[in-house]
Design an enzyme around this catalytic site. Structure first.
Site, PDB file in Angstrom:
ATOM      1  N   CYS A 140      -0.234   2.891  -4.585  1.00  0.00           N
ATOM      2  CA  CYS A 140      -0.888   4.137  -4.967  1.00  0.00           C
ATOM      3  C   CYS A 140      -0.065   5.343  -4.529  1.00  0.00           C
ATOM      4  O   CYS A 140       0.716   5.279  -3.595  1.00  0.00           O
ATOM      5  CB  CYS A 140      -2.277   4.221  -4.348  1.00  0.00           C
ATOM      6  SG  CYS A 140      -3.440   3.107  -5.144  1.00  0.00           S
ATOM      7  N   HIS A 174       0.855  -1.180   0.000  1.00  0.00           N
ATOM      8  CA  HIS A 174       0.000   0.000   0.000  1.00  0.00           C
ATOM      9  C   HIS A 174       0.896   1.237   0.000  1.00  0.00           C
ATOM     10  O   HIS A 174       2.063   1.174   0.424  1.00  0.00           O
ATOM     11  CB  HIS A 174      -0.888   0.037   1.255  1.00  0.00           C
ATOM     12  CG  HIS A 174      -2.012  -0.952   1.242  1.00  0.00           C
ATOM     13  ND1 HIS A 174      -2.957  -0.998   0.243  1.00  0.00           N
ATOM     14  CD2 HIS A 174      -2.350  -1.940   2.129  1.00  0.00           C
ATOM     15  CE1 HIS A 174      -3.833  -1.961   0.508  1.00  0.00           C
ATOM     16  NE2 HIS A 174      -3.482  -2.548   1.650  1.00  0.00           N
TER      17      HIS A 174
END
Length: 522
Positions: A401, A358
């Site tokens: 991301c 992440h």
């Protein structure tokens, strides 16, 4: 003297032939004592400190800029940048340019660092009372001399209390004395962005847009128009149609000419470009950090597919692959330290580091949810920190991301956190030295998508294109361009969610992997 200077030279007087040094003298006559101090401060790091300390006038500073090849009649942009920063924009006329022209060229021609710009901005926001309070807080560590806000910040920098990567002292002072300046610091962190060099794409890919514009076409146009050019000095000197007053080419006309020339020259030079050496004892090491499980964040289902295909492809290319699963912050530091000092780099051609996790805002999450800046990771492998990798290509591929999460469909997940937040740009950048490449799964501010069974769009496309294009002797940047095109065309089941990868690099040569003897089946 100021009025005499303005009368002596006027940009509208075509009969008045003024030499470049005379123009510099005019600018000097219009600058005060504080302006000179501002110029000296902004030139720190570009002009030797001893020379700056001895400078008592703007003309002294100009002389040093000329000596350091930072200023010339053919290319006065750096001086234009300095005048723009210190808010002496009226004096830009003596360089035959306007405020708008400088603003257009700054994104790609800026010489004053973001950090120095930040300190200058902060100095303007620290009034005399604020300064007294700050000096009081640090009284024991300051010299007993009168200080301005600028000299105060310069002293903190000289003493090593602040630098471009360490703003803790500055943040504490601003938080206590003048909290509104914290916004400037946050802006600096956002703007400390990756130096983007976007590979060309064909018209079909360029016009491909979803509901949100991932890459601004205006930004691309500005970049192309603003490419710095050595050829400005000679190749376009005789172009009468683009000459400004007094026969000197304007900054914008020269910039546009130079951009088109550079586009042609780069195409020609690419064909002749040198290639990184790929014939040492072994290809190199490939490290894969694969985070599936976290303390409280959602598991990254499907990430094992990415780890597997990366391992297969880079082993096929000749790399020795090391996979680390669910890496905590402490373990990440151990991995980085071990790889930084790994003696195997001496006999390797290249180094690859892949991170599957992440992420947000130019950083990635460890499995224990510590946010680690990408820049901090890459900085372990600079020539100074890792001499065995000096002048060798260092490739970093990151599936995470870099911005807000978009609500995914059932079988599509986004590697992002905090969907309510929408950052404007990537916060960290590749090290400011040669031979790095950073492949991001998405542009700053946007999510990257991962199929819970098949793996991420970006990593799967990257590996498939390496398998397909390495045997065709394609270089890595051409391969990443093909990956951009492929991923940009993908959509989720509903046809509403899209993604655009982003490469950034400081490679000096073409990187072409030798074709493996055996075929690869994925």
């Amino acid at each position: 003297m100021k009025s005499q200077g303005q009368h002596w030279y006027s940009s509208s007087d075509k009969n008045c032939k003024v030499s470049f040094r005379e123009k510099l003298l005019i600018i000097d006559s219009n600058l005060g004592v504080q302006d000179v101090e501002n110029l000296k401060f902004l030139c720190i790091g570009l002009v030797p400190n001893k020379k700056l300390e001895k400078s008592s006038s703007a003309s002294d500073v100009f002389e040093h800029l000329l000596a350091e090849d930072l200023l010339s009649e053919e290319d006065p942009f750096f001086l234009a940048e300095l005048l723009y920063i210190i808010r002496q924009k009226k004096l830009l006329q003596h360089l035959n340019c306007t405020k708008e022209e400088v603003e257009r060229l700054l994104p790609t021609r800026q010489r004053v660092s973001l950090f120095r710009n930040l300190l200058y901005e902060l100095s303007e926001g620290i009034d005399s009372e604020n300064l007294k309070d700050m000096i009081f807080l640090l009284k024991d560590s300051l010299p007993k001399t009168e200080m301005t806000s600028l000299s105060f910040l310069a002293f903190l920098e000289k003493q090593g209390k602040i630098d471009e990567d360490n703003l803790t002292c500055l943040e504490d002072l601003c938080k206590t004395v003048v909290p509104k300046l914290l916004r400037n610091i946050e802006k600096y962190k956002r703007e400390k962005a990756i130096q983007i060099v976007t590979p060309p794409v064909d018209k079909e890919a360029e016009s491909y847009q979803g509901e949100e514009e991932l890459v601004s076409q205006t930004d691309v146009k500005t970049f192309l128009e603003a490419l710095p050019q050595e050829s400005w000095q000679n190749k376009h000197a005789g172009s009468n149609g683009n000459r400004a007053t007094n026969g000197a080419p304007s900054l914008v006309s020269r910039g546009m000419q130079g951009a088109s020339a550079n586009t042609l020259n780069s195409e020609t030079s690419t064909k002749r470009a040198a290639v990184y050496r790929m014939n040492r004892n072994h290809r190199g090491l490939c490290v894969i950090v694969n985070n599936h499980s976290f303390t409280s964040l959602k598991d990254r289902q499907g990430t094992h597919k990415d780890a597997e295909i990366l391992s297969h492809v880079f082993q096929w290319l000749g790399f020795t692959v090391h996979i680390h699963n669910n890496v905590t912050k402490v373990e990440m530091e151990m991995v980085l330290q071990k790889q930084k000092c790994n003696p195997a780099h001496a006999d390797g051609d290249c180094f690859v580091f892949c991170i599957l996790t992440h992420g947000r805002f130019g950083a990635v999450y460890s499995s224990d949810e510590a946010l680690i800046p990408i820049r901090e990771i890459m900085s372990h492998f600079t020539a100074l920190q890792c001499p065995r990798l000096a002048e060798k290509p260092k490739l970093f591929f990151i599936q995470a991301c870099q911005g807000e999460e978009i609500q995914p469909s059932v079988s599509i997940e986004a590697d992002a956190l905090n969907p309510e937040q929408a950052p404007t740009s990537l916060q960290d950048s590749i090290p400011a030295e040669a031979d790095f490449l950073l492949g991001l799964a998405t542009v700053p501010g946007y999510v990257s998508f991962r199929h819970v069974e098949e793996g991420s769009w970006y990593i799967q496309s990257l590996c498939n294109h390496l398998k397909k294009l390495v045997p065709r002797h394609e270089d890595i940047l051409s391969i990443l361009t093909a990956v951009n095109d492929d991923v940009s065309r993908r959509v989720d089941k509903q046809g509403t969610k899209k993604q655009m990868p982003q490469p950034a690099f400081t490679l000096r040569k073409k990187l072409v992997f030798p074709v493996p003897l055996d075929a690869l089946s994925l």
